[in-house]
Scaffold this active site. Sequence first.
Site, mmCIF file in Angstrom:
data_model
loop_
_atom_site.group_PDB
_atom_site.id
_atom_site.type_symbol
_atom_site.label_atom_id
_atom_site.label_comp_id
_atom_site.label_asym_id
_atom_site.label_seq_id
_atom_site.Cartn_x
_atom_site.Cartn_y
_atom_site.Cartn_z
ATOM 1 N N CYS A 4 0.809 -1.226 0.000
ATOM 2 C CA CYS A 4 0.000 0.000 0.000
ATOM 3 C C CYS A 4 0.838 1.269 0.000
ATOM 4 C CB CYS A 4 -0.918 0.013 1.219
ATOM 5 S SG CYS A 4 -1.509 -1.600 1.698
ATOM 6 N N HIS A 7 -4.124 7.545 5.539
ATOM 7 C CA HIS A 7 -4.127 6.217 4.920
ATOM 8 C C HIS A 7 -5.554 5.660 4.991
ATOM 9 C CE1 HIS A 7 -2.446 2.712 3.176
ATOM 10 N NE2 HIS A 7 -2.695 1.941 4.203
ATOM 11 N N GLU A 41 -3.945 4.963 13.250
ATOM 12 C CA GLU A 41 -3.516 6.180 12.547
ATOM 13 C C GLU A 41 -3.936 7.422 13.342
ATOM 14 O OE1 GLU A 41 -4.741 6.442 8.443
ATOM 15 O OE2 GLU A 41 -3.397 8.151 8.082
ATOM 16 N N LYS A 46 -9.993 7.188 0.209
ATOM 17 C CA LYS A 46 -10.284 5.786 -0.138
ATOM 18 C C LYS A 46 -11.779 5.500 -0.072
ATOM 19 C CE LYS A 46 -5.921 3.513 1.089
ATOM 20 N NZ LYS A 46 -5.116 4.624 1.656
ATOM 21 N N HIS A 71 -9.301 1.297 -2.131
ATOM 22 C CA HIS A 71 -7.895 1.112 -1.789
ATOM 23 C C HIS A 71 -7.188 0.544 -3.010
ATOM 24 C CE1 HIS A 71 -4.182 0.550 0.053
ATOM 25 N NE2 HIS A 71 -4.530 0.015 1.204
ATOM 26 N N PHE A 109 0.887 -2.959 4.523
ATOM 27 C CA PHE A 109 1.071 -4.311 5.045
ATOM 28 C C PHE A 109 2.569 -4.605 4.991
ATOM 29 C CE2 PHE A 109 -3.024 -7.015 4.465
ATOM 30 C CZ PHE A 109 -3.619 -6.307 5.483
#
Lengths: 89, 416
Positions: free
Chosen positions: B176, B308, B319, B340, B345, B404
Amino acid sequence: MSDQDAVAQKVIEIIAEQTMLEPDQVALSSTPEELGIDSLGLVEVVFAIEEAFDVSVPYNANDPSESDFDITSVSAVVEGVKRLIAEKG
Amino acid sequence: MTRRVAVTGLGVVSSLGVGTRAHFAGLREGRSGIGPIELIETQGLSVPIAAEAKAFDGAAYFSKSELMMRDRVTQMALVAGEEAMAQAGLASGTAAGADGAQAQVDEALGVRSGVVIGTSIGGSQTVDEQYRLLYGERKNRVHPFTVPRLMANAPCSHLSMRFGLMGPSWTVSTACSSSNHALAQAFQMVRSGAVDVMLAGGSEASLTFGVLKGWEGLRVMAKDACRPFSKNRSGMVQGEGAAILVLEDMAHAQARGADIIAEIIGCGMSSDASDIVKPSQDGAARAMVWTLKDAGINPEDIDYINAHGTATAVNDSTETAAIRQVFGVHADALAVSSTKSMHGHCIGAAGALEAAATLLAVRENLIPPTINYEEPDPECDLDVTPNTARERQVSVAMSNTFAFGGLNAVLAFRAV
């Protein structure tokens, strides 16, 4: 042994394999926390259950309490699996 | 040598449309690009939604022989790159190239220019189709261009060939964070004086049956909508797209009278070094702190953070905590949003598509919203710009990506 018990035994085997415990160390009353299963471990258990019983388990790791599948104890998981098997016919 | 780095071009393909204008319009309107999957067969998928770039058809841009050599991930990168280079005024022409009259940069600039593209999975449609032939249909051979189509560096190489960019060029794959890492490295290359121009961003076209089954397996997918920071959020929604930026030495851009969209002023990168899927507050915080240091600014200078914001339970609360850790009392004065919620995503393209959203914010003084926001969550208690875009002065903005694998990359943009 009844089919019902066979389901419980298989679920316990799966959880024992995941947690590296002996099956007799996994009680029906055990919770995932007591067994040391984290959210990723639960995903693996759910996958193994789906493979073993050819069912699809409605489980979302983001919000287990909102899933249509109770994973708060081993007995709850066993009951859930029995329900899914019954629904499958 | 330390130079300033201008953004002089932007091109986008997303579920909100083809082209920056369409992407920006969707973001301003708070429109969702997420819907029922239509581009592939959905039988057997338990998650029936995605952010497909339904308006993008490679056949509209490329000849049949070009399509044979280009996976969708490359097609999208080329179309976005074409728009970016045309806007920058560095090269423009038809992507199809049927007439062989494609404009390229002149050779002197070409050797001082490179390409860095992020993609997580690369040519996944090619992989999916050819595996289906081998394992599904028991065919004995695959298409001869299977390897050049599927390789993760294909989008980078095709952009380099298309525009005659002969300097340092490579592909970054950090899930990501891929395209934020790509933009960060391109930024550093221009700033250091190693190159004058970098074409940088990301592309992802991984809405294939096999990849979607993989995401289903992790049990982190929402089945109805992407609801970042909302208490009833139920996971991420996969998307596809590409966004390509032209990064250019500020003096070079000014000398040729280019339209400067914004300036990139800093980047910060970190690794959680802790867990392969679970994000770490400290790792995220360190990437933001390094970005502020790199840009030579204070937390109070930031007006907007494009988060994110994946809409998984753990990302959004982690976050939020990381932003509070870094910004202290200023956290409550920040505008935050996760776009997103609209474009999904897009994994390896996520950072680049969100850089585009951040450029919209600094260019137009408009905060794109977090749509589908329904219930406040005490663990996500920032001003997440719920549901409707908001006008606000944006001088400096930050864009976060936390991958990830715990690999984080953050960028800071300044209005010009």
